[in-house]
Design a protein around this motif. Structure first.
Motif, PDB file in Angstrom:
ATOM      1  N   LEU B  90      37.166  47.552  37.658  1.00 43.55           N
ATOM      2  CA  LEU B  90      37.882  47.426  38.801  1.00 43.55           C
ATOM      3  C   LEU B  90      38.535  48.406  39.448  1.00 43.55           C
ATOM      4  CD1 LEU B  90      39.410  43.797  38.469  1.00 43.55           C
ATOM      5  CD2 LEU B  90      37.668  44.715  40.302  1.00 43.55           C
ATOM      6  N   MET B  91      39.264  49.269  38.516  1.00 43.00           N
ATOM      7  CA  MET B  91      39.956  50.593  39.232  1.00 43.00           C
ATOM      8  C   MET B  91      38.757  51.236  39.894  1.00 43.00           C
ATOM      9  SD  MET B  91      43.026  51.291  38.511  1.00 43.00           S
ATOM     10  CE  MET B  91      44.043  50.244  37.568  1.00 43.00           C
ATOM     11  N   TRP B  93      36.084  50.512  41.264  1.00 40.40           N
ATOM     12  CA  TRP B  93      35.580  49.888  42.384  1.00 40.40           C
ATOM     13  C   TRP B  93      36.764  49.972  43.652  1.00 40.40           C
ATOM     14  CZ3 TRP B  93      31.138  48.408  44.245  1.00 40.40           C
ATOM     15  CH2 TRP B  93      30.159  48.233  43.462  1.00 40.40           C
ATOM     16  N   GLN B  94      38.194  49.838  43.273  1.00 43.19           N
ATOM     17  CA  GLN B  94      39.142  49.952  44.307  1.00 43.19           C
ATOM     18  C   GLN B  94      39.165  51.363  44.766  1.00 43.19           C
ATOM     19  OE1 GLN B  94      42.983  48.438  43.422  1.00 43.19           O
ATOM     20  NE2 GLN B  94      42.411  46.498  43.462  1.00 43.19           N
ATOM     21  N   VAL B 133      44.857  51.141  54.360  1.00 42.27           N
ATOM     22  CA  VAL B 133      44.021  50.350  53.200  1.00 42.27           C
ATOM     23  C   VAL B 133      44.566  50.977  52.045  1.00 42.27           C
ATOM     24  CG1 VAL B 133      41.806  49.999  52.440  1.00 42.27           C
ATOM     25  CG2 VAL B 133      42.528  49.232  54.733  1.00 42.27           C
ATOM     26  N   PHE B 136      47.721  49.586  50.889  1.00 44.84           N
ATOM     27  CA  PHE B 136      47.667  48.394  50.564  1.00 44.84           C
ATOM     28  C   PHE B 136      47.109  48.111  49.355  1.00 44.84           C
ATOM     29  CE2 PHE B 136      45.505  44.145  51.059  1.00 44.84           C
ATOM     30  CZ  PHE B 136      46.685  43.514  51.742  1.00 44.84           C
ATOM     31  N   LEU B 137      45.944  48.836  49.036  1.00 48.39           N
ATOM     32  CA  LEU B 137      45.282  48.559  47.612  1.00 48.39           C
ATOM     33  C   LEU B 137      46.157  49.090  46.378  1.00 48.39           C
ATOM     34  CD1 LEU B 137      41.582  49.613  48.489  1.00 48.39           C
ATOM     35  CD2 LEU B 137      42.372  47.446  47.245  1.00 48.39           C
ATOM     36  N   PHE B 140      49.010  46.589  45.362  1.00 48.57           N
ATOM     37  CA  PHE B 140      48.728  45.545  44.450  1.00 48.57           C
ATOM     38  C   PHE B 140      48.001  46.217  43.086  1.00 48.57           C
ATOM     39  CE2 PHE B 140      48.720  43.497  48.548  1.00 48.57           C
ATOM     40  CZ  PHE B 140      49.527  42.383  48.146  1.00 48.57           C
ATOM     41  N   HIS B 141      47.873  47.702  43.076  1.00 44.64           N
ATOM     42  CA  HIS B 141      47.339  48.172  42.106  1.00 44.64           C
ATOM     43  C   HIS B 141      48.057  48.279  40.809  1.00 44.64           C
ATOM     44  CE1 HIS B 141      43.820  51.175  41.346  1.00 44.64           C
ATOM     45  NE2 HIS B 141      44.994  51.940  40.953  1.00 44.64           N
ATOM     46  N   HIS B 143      50.758  46.582  39.770  1.00 48.69           N
ATOM     47  CA  HIS B 143      51.377  45.383  39.140  1.00 48.69           C
ATOM     48  C   HIS B 143      51.347  45.399  37.829  1.00 48.69           C
ATOM     49  CE1 HIS B 143      51.637  40.733  38.824  1.00 48.69           C
ATOM     50  NE2 HIS B 143      52.474  41.148  39.514  1.00 48.69           N
ATOM     51  N   ILE B 154      55.382  53.919  43.829  1.00 40.74           N
ATOM     52  CA  ILE B 154      56.032  53.466  45.000  1.00 40.74           C
ATOM     53  C   ILE B 154      56.566  54.542  45.879  1.00 40.74           C
ATOM     54  CG2 ILE B 154      58.269  52.632  45.503  1.00 40.74           C
ATOM     55  CD1 ILE B 154      58.068  50.452  43.319  1.00 40.74           C
TER      56      ILE B 154
ATOM     57  N   HIS D 151      48.407  34.647  46.033  1.00 42.94           N
ATOM     58  CA  HIS D 151      48.102  35.891  46.396  1.00 42.94           C
ATOM     59  C   HIS D 151      46.992  35.817  47.526  1.00 42.94           C
ATOM     60  CE1 HIS D 151      47.304  40.050  45.832  1.00 42.94           C
ATOM     61  NE2 HIS D 151      46.283  39.994  45.690  1.00 42.94           N
ATOM     62  N   HIS D 215      44.944  38.503  36.068  1.00 42.94           N
ATOM     63  CA  HIS D 215      45.340  39.616  36.863  1.00 42.94           C
ATOM     64  C   HIS D 215      44.058  40.209  37.208  1.00 42.94           C
ATOM     65  CE1 HIS D 215      47.884  42.694  38.449  1.00 42.94           C
ATOM     66  NE2 HIS D 215      47.134  43.774  38.022  1.00 42.94           N
ATOM     67  N   ASN D 216      42.970  40.214  36.609  1.00 42.70           N
ATOM     68  CA  ASN D 216      41.790  41.196  37.276  1.00 42.70           C
ATOM     69  C   ASN D 216      41.181  40.384  38.562  1.00 42.70           C
ATOM     70  OD1 ASN D 216      41.537  43.402  35.586  1.00 42.70           O
ATOM     71  ND2 ASN D 216      40.344  41.969  34.170  1.00 42.70           N
ATOM     72  N   MET D 218      42.984  39.144  40.805  1.00 44.02           N
ATOM     73  CA  MET D 218      43.971  39.212  41.809  1.00 44.02           C
ATOM     74  C   MET D 218      43.313  40.755  42.424  1.00 44.02           C
ATOM     75  SD  MET D 218      48.006  38.529  41.131  1.00 44.02           S
ATOM     76  CE  MET D 218      48.629  39.665  42.496  1.00 44.02           C
ATOM     77  N   MET D 219      43.203  41.421  41.363  1.00 48.48           N
ATOM     78  CA  MET D 219      42.686  42.818  41.874  1.00 48.48           C
ATOM     79  C   MET D 219      41.463  42.792  42.567  1.00 48.48           C
ATOM     80  SD  MET D 219      43.873  45.394  38.957  1.00 48.48           S
ATOM     81  CE  MET D 219      43.169  46.930  39.697  1.00 48.48           C
ATOM     82  N   THR D 222      42.052  41.342  46.320  1.00 47.02           N
ATOM     83  CA  THR D 222      42.660  42.494  47.092  1.00 47.02           C
ATOM     84  C   THR D 222      41.685  43.212  47.631  1.00 47.02           C
ATOM     85  OG1 THR D 222      44.552  42.400  45.556  1.00 47.02           O
ATOM     86  CG2 THR D 222      44.439  44.018  47.265  1.00 47.02           C
ATOM     87  N   MET D 223      40.739  43.672  46.745  1.00 47.97           N
ATOM     88  CA  MET D 223      39.692  44.535  46.958  1.00 47.97           C
ATOM     89  C   MET D 223      38.761  43.954  48.145  1.00 47.97           C
ATOM     90  SD  MET D 223      37.461  46.857  44.539  1.00 47.97           S
ATOM     91  CE  MET D 223      36.771  45.523  43.715  1.00 47.97           C
ATOM     92  N   CYS D 226      39.591  43.849  51.497  1.00 50.82           N
ATOM     93  CA  CYS D 226      39.340  45.133  52.094  1.00 50.82           C
ATOM     94  C   CYS D 226      37.900  45.180  52.649  1.00 50.82           C
ATOM     95  CB  CYS D 226      39.548  46.340  51.273  1.00 50.82           C
ATOM     96  SG  CYS D 226      41.292  46.409  51.120  1.00 50.82           S
ATOM     97  N   TRP D 227      37.085  44.771  51.620  1.00 53.00           N
ATOM     98  CA  TRP D 227      35.726  44.611  52.282  1.00 53.00           C
ATOM     99  C   TRP D 227      35.455  43.601  53.491  1.00 53.00           C
ATOM    100  CZ3 TRP D 227      33.191  43.796  46.674  1.00 53.00           C
ATOM    101  CH2 TRP D 227      33.447  45.028  46.031  1.00 53.00           C
TER     102      TRP D 227
END
Lengths: 275, 275, 275, 275
Positions: B90-91, B93-94, B133, B136-137, B140-141, B143, B154, D151, D215-216, D218-219, D222-223, D226-227
């Motif tokens: 996921l990282m 992808w973010q 964006v 924004f990402l 929530f990254h 957490h 922060i 969320h 949690h995944n 949620m992540m 969020t992404m 954005c898409w």
């Protein structure tokens, strides 16, 4: 310098600047209506005043930085204690950092008004940044302290961030007397509140300590903060009245004939503003 | 890419753009006062530069996206691991998503300055959205991570959201040198802070790890962030001075006569601004 | 005065001012299009009205302060109870502080419109500060109370801070009818919500008490707040329509010929606004 | 209507309006450069379109309100269940309240554009309030639900409050194409996100449910948000391109001679904007 003096010193700086601004901005506003009344009212005069203000600000910031570093229990430029494996006198370093940004703002003031290299309005931006950095550091400063301690600093943050926002708006509305007075009032508030914090957290002369967990103390302090603000406006109002009144007398002495004309046109302009 | 390189790479991108802007905006500002000094100063020249900037931005974003996807331990465009019944990398992808918006901003830059179809100021809006964006990402990254890890991110968010706000204001105050310099300073800050995060979270070369729960570390890091910002302004000031100085020399060579006139009128304009 | 009357009293003040503004601003707006319709529509007339408004505001604030201090169970100007070693009637003092700032705003209104010493737009700033201080005190007021009690006050804060922001914007966009109507609607909302709070927290006439912890009550109250706002706009719409309609009739009586011209030019102006 | 349809219905409304605006605003922008191309481009034409838009909005809001009230398991205008001593179908009532404000906004649109009684820009204020109220109710709506549920609604709030802010800015910068496109993109985002919420919380067709505490997830969500936003801009870009291209063709057909002149002056204007 987490003691009474450590709060009274910056408090006095802010009070001094607040009081000075409470004279300068009304004077500038009153003089703008009649540019030739006396020397200070002229453009060149005000430019010189701004440069001096910048120098004073930079010198004060330097004194503050040196005081924080070289007081007997200060860090003396040491940042890390390798023996104890920990940061050395972080408080003093944080305060030095706050003063540093005010110093930069002072230097920018000088450059803006003594040369024509720096774009006008940059002085406001840099002062806004300096105030913001002060608030930013304070925000993370009080983490984990007692309730009342945190609360008095949060109240302080209101005037700090309010001032930063006000200064940022001045970048776009330069010379707006309303914003200048608002900024001045918030500066006086900050100064007098620093003194109040000193009295609350480090009661001088053997006064009893404040109960840091009493909810009533918090409520009183919040209200007290508003009284300080009312007092700041009172002070500002007195200075404003005196300055405007003195300028009017000067104007009447100088040219009673033009005065009449001025009053009319001024009146008309204000009417237009209203519409 | 949660490692040192994964922070150094975007950090370098932002530093590069920050440094480029710290040359471009002062140059534009200095040239605006005298349009014919040299080629770059002309409108067409700047338009071409903007297009090139857009292309570089889009290419960088593409490189970033490909790197995040096709590094050895990357997702290789796979989003869901059906075997493990969980999301895949996921990282990465973010991060790809962040780069995607910068890529869109690059394309919009090209369209805005190479054609006259897209409304002017749209380039600023899209860059503002791209920066927003990113923030924004990131918000929530982090957490559920360790205290210091959250704190450094922060702090990063301050410069990101500050930059997004600044760019949004540029939609309405296009070409305002103050906002452009502020944006540049926040961009340099973001770049250098990415490097700092890399050093703090993944100490290179066998350095001891930072204690993630030490309150003093948090306080030092906050202060360190302010130093980075002071450094960003120092860098900006040096570049600004050099650029303005070079343009002045060019101008003196070109036409010493007009120069004098310019200085006067420029001075008057600044006086008007002040009033 | 934590009882039904203590909420009904300020509620009535705000409702009164809201209703008055819902007549004043449409009247001003309608008259601006034709300045000579009747006396109130002239500049001098409105100036006099503003002065009277300021006087009423100051007198109301004084009554509020005296009521809070000298009700039978009030503090009678005593702030600290030395016997019990605690603050005396902090609530009443807080309310007095709120009224104080409205009083200052009233005095500033008088000075702004009766003299030409105070800069125009200062009346808006001071009213904005008064509203902000009210919200500021309320924000720290409800700390540690029951859930529903906190919630109804948080809803109140929305209209208070909304009003403060709206008034601050009026400093820069003075006379903007949109902002004036928005401010009026928020003022009516605040007034009617004060009454609602009274009914919820101190049900009069032996009604059953509200369950302070029921989540459904919170959801209903939130929705109820929106209905109050819809009702505020309805009230405003009725008053607006009546006022505009009356002014049009007056105008037709006065000069049917000019009326036609006016309509055309007005229409053109609106077209320009749109473009 | 806490089910798939209850999210698909408003989602479709928002998508419809977003798509319509993605045609209207580019059309208006393209026509502004040449007012006589075809009927819709004229001022009267756009005024008629605005009135129709207002009617459609009001009718949709009425349908929404009636649907929420009179679906089989709806409240049928009953607010309090006296038997069970509790509020009846609060959800439906909240949704009705949201639709109510959109209905008011529709009526204001009609009044603004069909009569000249309501001040111009009031339509934007009321739409801004309607969007704000929607967000305000949603904010207190999701209290106490599962993490993922909260969320996805918080993400929705970003587009809602962003849209409300954007519309409020339009009060002051009316007809600014940048703000209009931003608003449109946020409206499309809101519409498509409502559909996404429906799919996530109420998977149709027997799909497995989402783990609300992962949690995944949620992540990823969020992404995914954005898409959706990138997709909204893509849609907007396609519509913008088609509309501008069609208008250009129409223009070339109409008067090839004037076209050239227009392009020059338009170009110059953009150059001025830039400077």
């Amino acid at each position: 310098m987490a003691n009474f003096k450590g709060h009274a010193l910056p408090g006095s700086f802010f009070l001094l600047f607040g009081l000075w601004w409470s004279v300068k901005f009304p004077l500038k506003y009153a003089c703008r209506k009649n540019k030739k009344v006396f020397y200070l009212g002229s453009k060149a005069g005000f430019q010189r005043v701004e440069v001096i203000e910048g120098i004073v600000k930079a010198v004060f910031a330097l004194i503050g930085m040196l005081a924080e570093q070289f007081v007997p229990d200060g860090p003396h430029l040491k940042l890390y204690n390798y023996k104890a494996q920990e940061w050395d006198h972080l408080m003093n370093w944080q305060h030095s950092t706050m003063y540093l940004f005010y110093g930069i703002s002072g230097v920018v003031d000088i450059l803006t008004h003594a040369t024509n290299v720096v774009p006008v309005a940059f002085d406001r931006l840099m002062l806004s940044i300096a105030v913001f950095v002060e608030g930013f550091l304070f925000y993370f400063h009080v983490h984990g302290r007692a309730m009342l301690d945190i609360h008095v600093h949060i109240l302080l943050l209101t005037s700090i961030f309010g001032g930063a926002l006000c200064l940022f708006l001045e970048v776009f509305y330069r010379g707006n007397i309303i914003l200048e007075l608002l900024r001045t009032s918030l500066c006086i508030l900050q100064g007098s509140w620093f003194w109040q914090i000193g009295f609350v957290l480090y009661p001088p002369g053997g006064d009893p300590e404040w109960d840091q967990k009493d909810h009533n103390n918090m409520m009183f302090i919040t209200m007290c903060y508003c009284w300080h603000y009312a007092f700041a406006w009172l002070l500002l109002a007195v200075n404003y009245t005196v300055v405007v009144w003195l300028v009017r007398i000067k104007m009447k002495e100088a040219k009673p004939a033009e005065m009449g004309l001025l009053k009319t046109s001024e009146w008309e302009q204000e009417s237009e503003d209203e519409i």
